[in-house]
Design a protein around this motif. Structure first.
Motif, short mmCIF file in Angstrom:
data_model
loop_
_atom_site.label_atom_id
_atom_site.label_comp_id
_atom_site.label_asym_id
_atom_site.label_seq_id
_atom_site.Cartn_x
_atom_site.Cartn_y
_atom_site.Cartn_z
N SER A 288 -44.96 75.83 34.43
CA SER A 288 -46.08 76.33 35.06
C SER A 288 -46.77 75.28 36.10
O SER A 288 -46.41 74.10 35.81
CB SER A 288 -47.34 76.41 34.04
OG SER A 288 -47.77 75.09 33.34
N ASP A 289 -47.42 75.61 37.05
CA ASP A 289 -48.31 74.36 37.69
C ASP A 289 -49.58 75.29 38.32
O ASP A 289 -49.46 76.30 38.93
CB ASP A 289 -47.33 74.62 39.17
CG ASP A 289 -48.02 73.61 40.17
OD1 ASP A 289 -48.56 72.59 39.65
OD2 ASP A 289 -47.94 73.69 41.35
N LEU A 290 -50.62 74.82 37.65
CA LEU A 290 -51.70 75.49 37.63
C LEU A 290 -53.07 74.57 37.82
O LEU A 290 -52.76 73.40 37.71
CB LEU A 290 -52.04 75.85 36.00
CG LEU A 290 -51.12 77.15 35.48
CD1 LEU A 290 -51.28 77.41 33.97
CD2 LEU A 290 -51.42 78.36 36.30
N ILE B 108 -56.79 80.92 34.61
CA ILE B 108 -55.73 80.17 33.97
C ILE B 108 -56.07 80.42 32.32
O ILE B 108 -55.09 80.60 31.58
CB ILE B 108 -56.14 78.46 34.09
CG1 ILE B 108 -55.52 78.41 35.50
CG2 ILE B 108 -55.26 77.69 33.02
CD1 ILE B 108 -55.89 76.88 36.05
N GLN B 109 -57.49 80.48 31.94
CA GLN B 109 -57.75 80.63 30.46
C GLN B 109 -57.17 81.93 30.25
O GLN B 109 -56.60 82.24 29.20
CB GLN B 109 -59.22 80.57 30.32
CG GLN B 109 -59.76 79.16 30.50
CD GLN B 109 -59.15 78.19 29.77
OE1 GLN B 109 -58.83 78.14 28.61
NE2 GLN B 109 -58.52 77.08 30.49
N GLU C 67 -67.62 77.54 34.26
CA GLU C 67 -67.19 78.91 33.73
C GLU C 67 -67.26 80.00 34.73
O GLU C 67 -66.75 81.15 34.29
CB GLU C 67 -68.56 79.20 32.63
CG GLU C 67 -68.76 78.30 31.41
CD GLU C 67 -67.41 78.05 30.67
OE1 GLU C 67 -66.71 79.06 30.20
OE2 GLU C 67 -66.95 76.99 30.30
N ARG C 68 -67.90 79.73 35.75
CA ARG C 68 -67.74 80.82 36.74
C ARG C 68 -66.71 80.50 37.87
O ARG C 68 -66.65 81.18 38.73
CB ARG C 68 -68.99 80.87 37.74
CG ARG C 68 -70.32 81.19 36.83
CD ARG C 68 -71.29 81.82 37.43
NE ARG C 68 -71.21 82.93 38.31
CZ ARG C 68 -71.55 82.96 39.73
NH1 ARG C 68 -72.53 82.22 40.20
NH2 ARG C 68 -71.09 84.01 40.38
N ASN C 69 -65.72 79.33 37.33
CA ASN C 69 -64.63 78.84 38.63
C ASN C 69 -63.31 80.23 38.34
O ASN C 69 -63.12 80.10 37.22
CB ASN C 69 -64.42 77.64 38.21
CG ASN C 69 -63.13 77.17 39.12
OD1 ASN C 69 -62.11 77.93 39.14
ND2 ASN C 69 -63.33 75.88 39.39
N VAL C 70 -63.28 80.77 39.23
CA VAL C 70 -62.26 81.86 39.30
C VAL C 70 -60.91 81.22 38.82
O VAL C 70 -60.31 81.86 38.13
CB VAL C 70 -62.25 82.80 40.82
CG1 VAL C 70 -61.17 83.97 40.41
CG2 VAL C 70 -63.56 83.12 40.84
#
Length: 196
Positions: free
Chosen positions: A140-142, A123-124, A115-118
């Motif tokens: 896309s490439d995410l 992406i979300q 949840e804290r991953n930038v």
């Protein structure tokens, strides 16, 4: 933003940094290097034009919406996307004709909590933003644990992606993103002094 002549592609190249965006219908390339940041290339194929941005975070502060409204910076996705869309519309594009290609959101800052991953938050945000705006995603490439170099040809909509997976390159990207994040925190804390 930096501009120079790219001899490999025989075109002028515009290099974006966090907070930059650029639109064109000229025979140029727009490029950037991403870690956890996101770049969106918006393409108007009908008119042979496009634009790309590079943003660092989805919003200024999820917990403080008043702060977001006071600090409309294109380093934040919500404003970077509005600026990019509006610039293309000023050039004559119809929002309904735009398609998106989305890149970045790598896990280079090593947050254990998802949840804290930038990268994950970016992406979300961008998936939801484009869905809300009814802009289809053509490619896309995410995600992943890598950086990326993106080269965008706005006149054709073509995008080249090179994954940067060497430890040294990921460390460089991480260092730059952490320094940019610290500058943003300093700007928020001390409104009269802007460090750059």
């Amino acid at each position: 933003m930096i501009e120079y002549r790219n001899h490999k592609f025989n075109r002028q190249e515009i290099i974006l940094h966090p907070g930059d965006y650029f639109c064109s219908q000229e025979n140029i390339v727009i490029s950037t290097i991403l870690g956890s940041c996101i770049s969106v290339a918006l393409i108007d194929k009908m008119n042979g034009r496009g634009g790309m941005n590079h943003f660092l975070l989805p919003n200024l502060s999820i917990n403080n919406p008043e702060n977001i409204l006071k600090n409309k910076s294109s380093r934040y996705g919500v404003f970077a996307m509005e600026l990019l869309i509006n610039e293309l519309m000023k050039m004559g594009s119809n929002k309904k004709a735009l398609i998106a290609k989305v890149f970045g959101g790598g896990s280079v800052l090593n947050f254990e909590n998802q949840e804290r991953n930038v990268g994950y938050m970016n992406i979300q945000f961008i998936i939801q933003f484009l869905a809300n705006e009814k802009i289809p995603v053509a490619a896309s490439d995410l995600g992943e644990y890598c950086g990326r170099k993106i080269i965008f040809f706005p006149d054709t909509g073509k995008v080249l992606v090179k994954k940067l997976q060497s430890r040294k390159k990921i460390d460089e990207i991480r260092k730059e993103e952490l320094e940019t994040s610290k500058r943003l925190v300093n700007i928020q804390k001390n409104r009269e002094i802007v460090l750059f």
